[in-house]
Design a protein around this motif. Structure first.
Motif, PDB file in Angstrom:
ATOM      1  N   ILE A  87      -8.291   1.005  -4.655  1.00 25.02           N
ATOM      2  CA  ILE A  87      -6.931   1.385  -5.040  1.00 25.02           C
ATOM      3  C   ILE A  87      -6.784   2.895  -5.108  1.00 25.02           C
ATOM      4  O   ILE A  87      -5.764   3.460  -4.685  1.00 25.02           O
ATOM      5  CB  ILE A  87      -6.560   0.719  -6.383  1.00 25.02           C
ATOM      6  N   ARG A  88      -7.800   3.576  -5.587  1.00 25.15           N
ATOM      7  CA  ARG A  88      -7.725   5.036  -5.658  1.00 25.15           C
ATOM      8  C   ARG A  88      -7.706   5.680  -4.269  1.00 25.15           C
ATOM      9  O   ARG A  88      -7.184   6.778  -4.094  1.00 25.15           O
ATOM     10  CB  ARG A  88      -8.887   5.586  -6.499  1.00 25.15           C
ATOM     11  N   GLU A  89      -8.263   4.992  -3.282  1.00 21.58           N
ATOM     12  CA  GLU A  89      -8.157   5.498  -1.908  1.00 21.58           C
ATOM     13  C   GLU A  89      -6.709   5.434  -1.426  1.00 21.58           C
ATOM     14  O   GLU A  89      -6.242   6.325  -0.710  1.00 21.58           O
ATOM     15  CB  GLU A  89      -9.051   4.670  -0.971  1.00 21.58           C
ATOM     16  N   LEU A  90      -6.000   4.383  -1.827  1.00 23.86           N
ATOM     17  CA  LEU A  90      -4.592   4.244  -1.443  1.00 23.86           C
ATOM     18  C   LEU A  90      -3.692   5.148  -2.269  1.00 23.86           C
ATOM     19  O   LEU A  90      -2.644   5.597  -1.785  1.00 23.86           O
ATOM     20  CB  LEU A  90      -4.139   2.786  -1.628  1.00 23.86           C
ATOM     21  N   ALA A  91      -4.075   5.379  -3.509  1.00 23.95           N
ATOM     22  CA  ALA A  91      -3.268   6.176  -4.438  1.00 23.95           C
ATOM     23  C   ALA A  91      -4.144   7.291  -5.005  1.00 23.95           C
ATOM     24  O   ALA A  91      -4.739   7.152  -6.079  1.00 23.95           O
ATOM     25  CB  ALA A  91      -2.733   5.292  -5.569  1.00 23.95           C
ATOM     26  N   PRO A  92      -4.246   8.415  -4.297  1.00 25.22           N
ATOM     27  CA  PRO A  92      -5.175   9.481  -4.697  1.00 25.22           C
ATOM     28  C   PRO A  92      -4.939  10.039  -6.091  1.00 25.22           C
ATOM     29  O   PRO A  92      -5.866  10.542  -6.721  1.00 25.22           O
ATOM     30  CB  PRO A  92      -4.934  10.559  -3.625  1.00 25.22           C
ATOM     31  N   SER A  93      -3.699   9.943  -6.601  1.00 26.07           N
ATOM     32  CA  SER A  93      -3.407  10.474  -7.936  1.00 26.07           C
ATOM     33  C   SER A  93      -3.626   9.446  -9.040  1.00 26.07           C
ATOM     34  O   SER A  93      -3.343   9.725 -10.217  1.00 26.07           O
ATOM     35  CB  SER A  93      -1.964  10.984  -7.992  1.00 26.07           C
ATOM     36  N   CYS A  94      -4.121   8.269  -8.693  1.00 21.96           N
ATOM     37  CA  CYS A  94      -4.273   7.203  -9.682  1.00 21.96           C
ATOM     38  C   CYS A  94      -5.339   7.559 -10.717  1.00 21.96           C
ATOM     39  O   CYS A  94      -6.464   7.916 -10.370  1.00 21.96           O
ATOM     40  CB  CYS A  94      -4.641   5.896  -8.987  1.00 21.96           C
ATOM     41  N   PRO A  97       0.807  -1.229   0.000  1.00 16.17           N
ATOM     42  CA  PRO A  97       0.000   0.000   0.000  1.00 16.17           C
ATOM     43  C   PRO A  97       0.837   1.274   0.000  1.00 16.17           C
ATOM     44  O   PRO A  97       0.518   2.239  -0.712  1.00 16.17           O
ATOM     45  CB  PRO A  97      -0.832  -0.139   1.277  1.00 16.17           C
ATOM     46  N   GLU A  98       1.930   1.286   0.756  1.00 13.41           N
ATOM     47  CA  GLU A  98       2.795   2.460   0.781  1.00 13.41           C
ATOM     48  C   GLU A  98       3.486   2.664  -0.560  1.00 13.41           C
ATOM     49  O   GLU A  98       3.690   3.796  -1.005  1.00 13.41           O
ATOM     50  CB  GLU A  98       3.829   2.322   1.894  1.00 13.41           C
ATOM     51  N   LEU A  99       3.839   1.581  -1.229  1.00 21.82           N
ATOM     52  CA  LEU A  99       4.568   1.681  -2.490  1.00 21.82           C
ATOM     53  C   LEU A  99       3.703   2.175  -3.642  1.00 21.82           C
ATOM     54  O   LEU A  99       4.232   2.697  -4.624  1.00 21.82           O
ATOM     55  CB  LEU A  99       5.182   0.325  -2.854  1.00 21.82           C
ATOM     56  N   ILE A 100       2.390   2.003  -3.552  1.00 19.39           N
ATOM     57  CA  ILE A 100       1.552   2.409  -4.686  1.00 19.39           C
ATOM     58  C   ILE A 100       0.930   3.795  -4.498  1.00 19.39           C
ATOM     59  O   ILE A 100       0.204   4.264  -5.380  1.00 19.39           O
ATOM     60  CB  ILE A 100       0.435   1.381  -4.980  1.00 19.39           C
ATOM     61  N   GLN A 101       1.219   4.455  -3.381  1.00 19.38           N
ATOM     62  CA  GLN A 101       0.499   5.691  -3.074  1.00 19.38           C
ATOM     63  C   GLN A 101       0.738   6.806  -4.097  1.00 19.38           C
ATOM     64  O   GLN A 101      -0.084   7.713  -4.235  1.00 19.38           O
ATOM     65  CB  GLN A 101       0.866   6.184  -1.674  1.00 19.38           C
ATOM     66  N   HIS A 102       1.850   6.750  -4.840  1.00 18.43           N
ATOM     67  CA  HIS A 102       2.140   7.781  -5.833  1.00 18.43           C
ATOM     68  C   HIS A 102       1.837   7.319  -7.264  1.00 18.43           C
ATOM     69  O   HIS A 102       2.156   8.037  -8.216  1.00 18.43           O
ATOM     70  CB  HIS A 102       3.606   8.196  -5.753  1.00 18.43           C
ATOM     71  N   CYS A 103       1.247   6.143  -7.409  1.00 21.03           N
ATOM     72  CA  CYS A 103       1.046   5.575  -8.748  1.00 21.03           C
ATOM     73  C   CYS A 103      -0.126   6.217  -9.476  1.00 21.03           C
ATOM     74  O   CYS A 103      -1.192   6.452  -8.897  1.00 21.03           O
ATOM     75  CB  CYS A 103       0.817   4.064  -8.651  1.00 21.03           C
ATOM     76  N   SER A 104       0.078   6.469 -10.754  1.00 22.02           N
ATOM     77  CA  SER A 104      -0.992   6.956 -11.629  1.00 22.02           C
ATOM     78  C   SER A 104      -1.630   5.824 -12.424  1.00 22.02           C
ATOM     79  O   SER A 104      -2.768   5.941 -12.878  1.00 22.02           O
ATOM     80  CB  SER A 104      -0.447   7.998 -12.605  1.00 22.02           C
ATOM     81  N   ILE A 105      -0.876   4.715 -12.611  1.00 21.25           N
ATOM     82  CA  ILE A 105      -1.348   3.573 -13.388  1.00 21.25           C
ATOM     83  C   ILE A 105      -1.127   2.314 -12.566  1.00 21.25           C
ATOM     84  O   ILE A 105       0.002   2.027 -12.146  1.00 21.25           O
ATOM     85  CB  ILE A 105      -0.596   3.446 -14.729  1.00 21.25           C
ATOM     86  N   VAL A 106      -2.196   1.579 -12.311  1.00 19.31           N
ATOM     87  CA  VAL A 106      -2.115   0.332 -11.546  1.00 19.31           C
ATOM     88  C   VAL A 106      -2.758  -0.770 -12.371  1.00 19.31           C
ATOM     89  O   VAL A 106      -3.889  -0.623 -12.843  1.00 19.31           O
ATOM     90  CB  VAL A 106      -2.814   0.451 -10.182  1.00 19.31           C
ATOM     91  N   MET A 107      -2.048  -1.864 -12.536  1.00 20.36           N
ATOM     92  CA  MET A 107      -2.574  -2.988 -13.303  1.00 20.36           C
ATOM     93  C   MET A 107      -2.436  -4.261 -12.470  1.00 20.36           C
ATOM     94  O   MET A 107      -1.479  -4.431 -11.727  1.00 20.36           O
ATOM     95  CB  MET A 107      -1.800  -3.135 -14.615  1.00 20.36           C
ATOM     96  N   GLY A 108      -3.418  -5.120 -12.577  1.00 21.32           N
ATOM     97  CA  GLY A 108      -3.360  -6.392 -11.875  1.00 21.32           C
ATOM     98  C   GLY A 108      -4.636  -7.167 -12.117  1.00 21.32           C
ATOM     99  O   GLY A 108      -5.152  -7.206 -13.236  1.00 21.32           O
ATOM    100  N   ASN A 109      -5.156  -7.785 -11.065  1.00 19.79           N
ATOM    101  CA  ASN A 109      -6.476  -8.416 -11.140  1.00 19.79           C
ATOM    102  C   ASN A 109      -7.099  -8.359  -9.756  1.00 19.79           C
ATOM    103  O   ASN A 109      -6.445  -7.982  -8.769  1.00 19.79           O
ATOM    104  CB  ASN A 109      -6.398  -9.843 -11.696  1.00 19.79           C
ATOM    105  N   ILE A 110      -8.357  -8.697  -9.672  1.00 21.12           N
ATOM    106  CA  ILE A 110      -9.082  -8.517  -8.422  1.00 21.12           C
ATOM    107  C   ILE A 110      -8.528  -9.402  -7.302  1.00 21.12           C
ATOM    108  O   ILE A 110      -8.594  -9.037  -6.128  1.00 21.12           O
ATOM    109  CB  ILE A 110     -10.591  -8.768  -8.612  1.00 21.12           C
ATOM    110  N   TRP A 111      -7.943 -10.544  -7.654  1.00 20.35           N
ATOM    111  CA  TRP A 111      -7.402 -11.452  -6.655  1.00 20.35           C
ATOM    112  C   TRP A 111      -6.043 -10.968  -6.149  1.00 20.35           C
ATOM    113  O   TRP A 111      -5.781 -11.018  -4.964  1.00 20.35           O
ATOM    114  CB  TRP A 111      -7.316 -12.855  -7.243  1.00 20.35           C
TER     115      TRP A 111
END
Length: 338
Positions: free
Chosen positions: A232-239, A184-198
């Motif tokens: 995810i957007r809650e963790l990374a507000p700029s996403c 969670p700390e590592l993604i806080q500045h991310c604008s693009i997040v990719m993965g899957n629901i699991w």
């Protein structure tokens, strides 16, 4: 043009043919790989300037690897020459990285021995506009997680766009810290997040409505993807973009589609039914590369998710860890698919 920086461990994949054919023939294919390297290779192939940040030992095999990367057009100037070995993983032909058949031999590799405070991130990233990493690197050990944190914070301070692939590898998170305490700390500045629901549930603690997705309907999965994206957007507000991929093995084919959520809407890619697979490795990395290509090209979100999905499907029909598809061939595949 400024570069796309990709941070991650370079790996050699040993791909034995089973059962035991590789021993009888005294032969085993070796592929260049690593999740972030696969992204870098695709983007370079698509004419994007790419800087690959990793670590390799000072030996002749690593020298050969560097020459090949440079031949591919990848900037290797940020590769640290430390340690004693290149990381390796063994995966039988036709198997999946999520399959129990994967065997990692990465302990003590050059990348795994990188130390915080030893890289001048400000200088290294000064000619870059985008920084990409994945959840695989912080899974290696606590120091690798701190190196990732350093890199992300430096990229954010420089105003770079930051992307992450939420690759979840259960076999790698073995150093006593749960993924949910790190990612969670590592993604806080991310604008693009990719993965899957699991993977988002495992790595970030994203809520997963098992009663909803128990129906195994596309509508349920799309609804869950929107919920995951909101978390995810809650963790990374700029996403800005959250992509989720869906790949399901069926009796005689594989079903594949993806979603791309923004703050305002969700776009769903065309659905693909794939009749055969040559190699399961690198499909998600190819999707990530397609997404980053579209971001840099400022494509609309529908075009972005459809190109990424088509690229991922195409990678399933190639040998090796990284794609050799051209953008023209991907667009042709999309046109034929309708």
């Amino acid at each position: 043009m400024k570069k796309i920086a990709c941070l991650g461990e370079f790996l050699l994949r040993m791909s034995p043919e089973l059962p035991a054919t590789w021993m009888q023939q005294a032969s085993m294919p070796v592929y260049l790989g690593g999740a972030e390297f696969n992204v870098a290779a695709a983007l370079s192939h698509w004419q994007h300037p790419v800087k690959y940040i990793s670590a390799l030992p000072e030996n002749s095999m690593a020298d050969d690897v560097l020459v090949e990367m440079q031949r591919m057009g990848i900037d290797t100037s940020a590769i640290q020459r430390i340690g004693n070995r290149i990381g390796i993983y063994f995966l039988p032909q036709g198997a999946d990285l999520k399959n129990a058949g994967v065997i990692y031999d990465r302990a003590g590799s050059s990348f795994a021995t990188l130390q915080p405070g030893t890289i001048d991130w400000k200088n290294l990233l000064s000619d870059c506009e985008l920084f990409h990493f994945s959840a695989i690197s912080p899974a290696l050990n606590a120091t690798a997680a701190r190196v990732c944190k350093e890199a992300v914070e430096a990229a954010a301070a420089l105003g770079l766009t930051i992307s992450v692939d939420l690759n979840y590898r259960n076999k790698l998170w073995k150093y006593g810290t749960a993924p949910k305490e790190v990612m969670p700390e590592l993604i806080q500045h991310c604008s693009i997040v990719m993965g899957n629901i699991w993977s988002a549930a495992e790595l970030l603690g994203a809520p997963l409505d098992n009663s909803l997705i128990a129906s195994k309907t596309k509508a349920a999965y799309l609804q869950q993807a929107t919920t995951t994206a909101a978390y995810i957007r809650e963790l990374a507000p700029s996403c800005s973009w959250v992509a989720n991929t869906f790949r399901f093995d069926q009796q005689d084919s594989i079903q594949y589609y993806a979603t791309l959520d923004t703050r305002d809407s969700q776009v769903v890619s065309n659905e693909w039914q794939i009749q055969y697979i040559i190699d399961r490795v690198g499909s998600g990395d190819c999707f990530m590369a397609g997404l980053l290509h579209s971001w840099v090209q400022q494509s609309d979100i529908a075009a972005a998710v459809n190109l990424a999905a088509a690229a991922a499907v195409g990678k399933l029909q190639e040998k090796g860890d990284f794609t050799r598809q051209t953008l023209d061939s991907i667009h042709q595949k999309m046109a034929q698919h309708g």
